[in-house]
Design a protein around this motif. Structure first.
Motif, PDB file in Angstrom:
ATOM      1  N   ARG A   1       1.216  -0.331  -0.137  1.00  0.00           N
ATOM      2  CA  ARG A   1       0.020  -0.227  -0.176  1.00  0.00           C
ATOM      3  C   ARG A   1       0.391   1.198  -0.071  1.00  0.00           C
ATOM      4  O   ARG A   1       0.738   2.051  -0.616  1.00  0.00           O
ATOM      5  N   ALA A   2       1.868   1.291   0.624  1.00  0.00           N
ATOM      6  CA  ALA A   2       2.899   2.086   0.617  1.00  0.00           C
ATOM      7  C   ALA A   2       3.706   2.725  -0.404  1.00  0.00           C
ATOM      8  O   ALA A   2       4.014   3.853  -0.892  1.00  0.00           O
ATOM      9  N   ALA A   3       4.013   1.543  -1.384  1.00  0.00           N
ATOM     10  CA  ALA A   3       4.694   1.605  -2.846  1.00  0.00           C
ATOM     11  C   ALA A   3       3.770   2.871  -3.893  1.00  0.00           C
ATOM     12  O   ALA A   3       4.190   2.828  -4.967  1.00  0.00           O
ATOM     13  N   GLY A   4       2.512   2.477  -2.963  1.00  0.00           N
ATOM     14  CA  GLY A   4       1.639   3.349  -4.782  1.00  0.00           C
ATOM     15  C   GLY A   4       1.559   2.717  -5.774  1.00  0.00           C
ATOM     16  O   GLY A   4       0.964   1.200  -5.075  1.00  0.00           O
ATOM     17  N   ASP A   5       0.923   2.881  -6.383  1.00  0.00           N
ATOM     18  CA  ASP A   5       0.738   2.281  -7.507  1.00  0.00           C
ATOM     19  C   ASP A   5       1.771   1.534  -8.542  1.00  0.00           C
ATOM     20  O   ASP A   5       2.064   1.625  -9.390  1.00  0.00           O
ATOM     21  N   VAL A   6       1.783   0.436  -7.438  1.00  0.00           N
ATOM     22  CA  VAL A   6       2.754  -1.218  -8.549  1.00  0.00           C
ATOM     23  C   VAL A   6       1.976  -2.244  -8.794  1.00  0.00           C
ATOM     24  O   VAL A   6       0.655  -2.303  -8.654  1.00  0.00           O
ATOM     25  N   LEU A   7       3.041  -2.951  -9.798  1.00  0.00           N
ATOM     26  CA  LEU A   7       2.167  -3.743 -10.233  1.00  0.00           C
ATOM     27  C   LEU A   7       1.432  -4.867  -9.436  1.00  0.00           C
ATOM     28  O   LEU A   7       0.751  -5.464  -9.063  1.00  0.00           O
ATOM     29  N   ALA A   8       2.837  -4.872  -8.468  1.00  0.00           N
ATOM     30  CA  ALA A   8       2.719  -6.297  -7.243  1.00  0.00           C
ATOM     31  C   ALA A   8       3.886  -5.936  -6.360  1.00  0.00           C
ATOM     32  O   ALA A   8       4.560  -4.798  -6.678  1.00  0.00           O
ATOM     33  N   THR A   9       3.773  -6.712  -5.491  1.00  0.00           N
ATOM     34  CA  THR A   9       4.662  -6.422  -4.294  1.00  0.00           C
ATOM     35  C   THR A   9       5.550  -7.443  -4.201  1.00  0.00           C
ATOM     36  O   THR A   9       4.351  -8.755  -3.923  1.00  0.00           O
ATOM     37  N   LEU A  10       6.764  -8.348  -4.648  1.00  0.00           N
ATOM     38  CA  LEU A  10       6.535  -9.215  -4.043  1.00  0.00           C
ATOM     39  C   LEU A  10       7.654  -9.607  -2.714  1.00  0.00           C
ATOM     40  O   LEU A  10       8.606  -8.999  -2.285  1.00  0.00           O
ATOM     41  N   LEU A  11       7.397 -10.629  -1.731  1.00  0.00           N
ATOM     42  CA  LEU A  11       8.545 -11.040  -1.016  1.00  0.00           C
ATOM     43  C   LEU A  11       9.729 -11.717  -0.838  1.00  0.00           C
ATOM     44  O   LEU A  11       9.936 -13.063  -2.040  1.00  0.00           O
ATOM     45  N   VAL A  12      10.820 -11.602  -0.936  1.00  0.00           N
ATOM     46  CA  VAL A  12      11.977 -11.522  -1.207  1.00  0.00           C
ATOM     47  C   VAL A  12      12.996 -12.194   0.125  1.00  0.00           C
ATOM     48  O   VAL A  12      12.922 -10.999   1.173  1.00  0.00           O
ATOM     49  N   ARG A  13      14.578 -12.435  -0.650  1.00  0.00           N
ATOM     50  CA  ARG A  13      15.273 -12.619   0.313  1.00  0.00           C
ATOM     51  C   ARG A  13      16.509 -12.103  -0.246  1.00  0.00           C
ATOM     52  O   ARG A  13      16.817 -12.878  -0.936  1.00  0.00           O
ATOM     53  N   ARG A  14      17.251 -12.678   0.874  1.00  0.00           N
ATOM     54  CA  ARG A  14      19.249 -11.825  -0.052  1.00  0.00           C
ATOM     55  C   ARG A  14      19.854 -13.696   0.488  1.00  0.00           C
ATOM     56  O   ARG A  14      19.640 -13.983   1.788  1.00  0.00           O
ATOM     57  N   VAL A  15      19.813 -14.609  -0.713  1.00  0.00           N
ATOM     58  CA  VAL A  15      20.372 -15.349  -0.242  1.00  0.00           C
ATOM     59  C   VAL A  15      21.795 -15.753  -1.404  1.00  0.00           C
ATOM     60  O   VAL A  15      22.288 -14.601  -2.078  1.00  0.00           O
ATOM     61  N   PRO A  16      22.643 -16.373  -0.905  1.00  0.00           N
ATOM     62  CA  PRO A  16      23.937 -16.150  -1.412  1.00  0.00           C
ATOM     63  C   PRO A  16      24.113 -16.995  -2.777  1.00  0.00           C
ATOM     64  O   PRO A  16      24.617 -17.324  -3.836  1.00  0.00           O
ATOM     65  N   ASP A  17      23.039 -17.708  -3.226  1.00  0.00           N
ATOM     66  CA  ASP A  17      22.822 -19.181  -4.259  1.00  0.00           C
ATOM     67  C   ASP A  17      22.004 -18.376  -5.242  1.00  0.00           C
ATOM     68  O   ASP A  17      20.677 -18.795  -5.484  1.00  0.00           O
ATOM     69  N   ALA A  18      21.269 -17.259  -5.486  1.00  0.00           N
ATOM     70  CA  ALA A  18      20.279 -15.994  -5.860  1.00  0.00           C
ATOM     71  C   ALA A  18      20.342 -16.853  -7.402  1.00  0.00           C
ATOM     72  O   ALA A  18      18.851 -17.043  -7.722  1.00  0.00           O
ATOM     73  N   ALA A  19      21.119 -17.329  -8.312  1.00  0.00           N
ATOM     74  CA  ALA A  19      21.366 -17.613  -9.341  1.00  0.00           C
ATOM     75  C   ALA A  19      20.321 -18.646  -9.225  1.00  0.00           C
ATOM     76  O   ALA A  19      20.345 -18.913 -10.249  1.00  0.00           O
ATOM     77  N   ASP A  20      20.242 -19.595  -8.762  1.00  0.00           N
ATOM     78  CA  ASP A  20      20.127 -21.134  -8.503  1.00  0.00           C
ATOM     79  C   ASP A  20      18.390 -20.914  -8.901  1.00  0.00           C
ATOM     80  O   ASP A  20      17.514 -21.969  -8.798  1.00  0.00           O
ATOM     81  N   TRP A  21      17.733 -19.613  -8.229  1.00  0.00           N
ATOM     82  CA  TRP A  21      16.518 -19.662  -7.567  1.00  0.00           C
ATOM     83  C   TRP A  21      15.526 -18.540  -9.151  1.00  0.00           C
ATOM     84  O   TRP A  21      14.479 -18.244  -8.533  1.00  0.00           O
ATOM     85  N   GLY A  22      16.527 -17.956  -9.628  1.00  0.00           N
ATOM     86  CA  GLY A  22      16.498 -17.419 -10.379  1.00  0.00           C
ATOM     87  C   GLY A  22      16.115 -15.593 -10.412  1.00  0.00           C
ATOM     88  O   GLY A  22      15.310 -15.377  -9.495  1.00  0.00           O
ATOM     89  N   ALA A  23      17.559 -15.066 -10.314  1.00  0.00           N
ATOM     90  CA  ALA A  23      18.024 -14.132  -9.487  1.00  0.00           C
ATOM     91  C   ALA A  23      17.217 -12.769  -9.617  1.00  0.00           C
ATOM     92  O   ALA A  23      16.720 -12.531 -10.814  1.00  0.00           O
ATOM     93  N   LEU A  24      16.071 -11.307  -8.542  1.00  0.00           N
ATOM     94  CA  LEU A  24      16.541 -10.374  -8.785  1.00  0.00           C
ATOM     95  C   LEU A  24      17.222  -9.460  -8.352  1.00  0.00           C
ATOM     96  O   LEU A  24      17.440  -9.506  -7.355  1.00  0.00           O
ATOM     97  N   ASP A  25      16.951  -8.432  -9.214  1.00  0.00           N
ATOM     98  CA  ASP A  25      17.772  -7.597  -9.507  1.00  0.00           C
ATOM     99  C   ASP A  25      16.696  -6.572  -8.392  1.00  0.00           C
ATOM    100  O   ASP A  25      16.330  -5.855  -9.188  1.00  0.00           O
ATOM    101  N   VAL A  26      17.415  -6.165  -7.338  1.00  0.00           N
ATOM    102  CA  VAL A  26      16.332  -5.302  -6.547  1.00  0.00           C
ATOM    103  C   VAL A  26      17.221  -3.818  -5.886  1.00  0.00           C
ATOM    104  O   VAL A  26      18.379  -3.465  -5.849  1.00  0.00           O
TER     105      VAL A  26
END
Length: 316
Positions: A127-152
């Motif tokens: 709600r605080a982000a305003g007019d966004v398409l969605a808000t994703l729950l993410v976490r920082r991990v050392p093997d991000a590439a194995d999970w489909g890395a997100l650039d935040v």
């Protein structure tokens, strides 16, 4: 009213024989099916109107969950004769998720997860982000590439997917019905056919909310067994659907058996004379450990009617 959908229609192909025995969200996790952890998470946050999509063995979901009254929820089902993916399945269920056309944001939770997510925080961030398409729950991990890395980005906005980054998507997000309705008809992935192309085309922004608590998904036998062990070790969950540690009073443990914590021995389980259970062992409700057996780093399922007890599902 905030609603939610738990995604339960996928096939557990990477689970091998385990995925044929049960739909993945119904795999026993300590004393209850995995999907019960998602239901408990939602109900614990006051979200009781839940839609579950099904495909493989839909009757088993009805038998295990019913209409949700037992868990303080109202569960309705969206059956998919043909798989529609993580986006197409949600689009199909929109009449249940947005029956009055109010376009209120709702949660989507993957049914193969056990995650101690702060859903209030996630919705507040959306709600605080305003007019966004969605808000994703993410976490920082050392093997991000194995999970489909997100650039935040430093502002918490998603900049790209599958293109480098230190975060992974945790399988929980908030979206509005009007956004999900933009997905193509038929089978569609919410990321690959939705958020990613929309983001790259400049069609809208996507916010993220960082998760710092417990997270486990159970798409392989190794992850499934490790998830059970984590819970038996006391992984922190604010809203566990059932006890996950120790010996249930309804279990039948022979006086000469040895129980070495951490373990979870569920109600109706039987441990025979001279057996040794633990450390890092889960005996599901109705499971049988024969006399003299040794069970460690493993999960014991109950026997199917008329069948002998199955061997423990063990980590290598």
């Amino acid at each position: 009213m905030t609603r939610a959908m738990i995604l339960c229609a996928g096939l557990g192909t990477r689970l091998g024989p385990l995925g044929k025995a049960y739909p993945k969200p119904l795999l026993p996790m300590c004393d209850v099916p995995i999907v019960r952890y998602g239901i408990a998470l939602l109900v614990g946050h006051g979200i009781r109107d839940i839609v579950i999509n099904t495909h493989y063995q839909p009757e088993r979901f009805l038998a295990a969950l019913g209409d949700g009254t037992e868990f303080g929820a109202r569960i309705r089902y969206s059956h998919e004769p043909e798989l529609l993916g993580t986006g197409g399945g949600v689009k199909r269920a929109l009449p249940l998720l947005d029956p009055d056309g109010a376009d209120e944001p709702f949660f989507v939770v993957n049914g193969k997860l056990v995650v101690d997510a702060d859903l209030h925080g996630l919705m507040a961030a959306h709600r605080a982000a305003g007019d966004v398409l969605a808000t994703l729950l993410v976490r920082r991990v050392p093997d991000a590439a194995d999970w489909g890395a997100l650039d935040v980005g430093p502002d918490g906005r998603l900049r790209d997917v599958f293109a480098g980054g230190e975060h992974m998507f945790c399988g929980v997000h908030v979206a509005r019905p009007s956004v999900i309705a933009r997905l193509p008809d038929g089978e569609a992935c919410s990321i690959r056919q939705g958020y990613l192309p929309w983001l790259r085309a400049g069609a809208g922004a996507i916010a993220t909310f960082e998760h710092a608590g417990y997270f486990a998904e159970h798409s392989t036998p190794e992850r499934y067994v490790q998830g059970n062990i984590d819970l038996a070790r006391g992984a922190r969950l604010r809203f566990p659907p059932a006890p996950t540690t120790g010996v249930d009073p309804g279990a039948d443990v022979h006086p000469t058996a040895e129980v070495v914590p951490p373990v979870r021995i569920g109600p109706g389980a039987r441990v025979g004379a001279g057996a040794r259970v633990g450390p890092d062992a889960v005996v599901c409700p109705g499971g049988i450990v024969p006399a003299g057996a040794r069970v460690t780093r493993a999960v014991v399922w109950p026997a199917a009617p008329g069948e002998p007890p199955p061997p423990p599902i063990a980590l290598p």
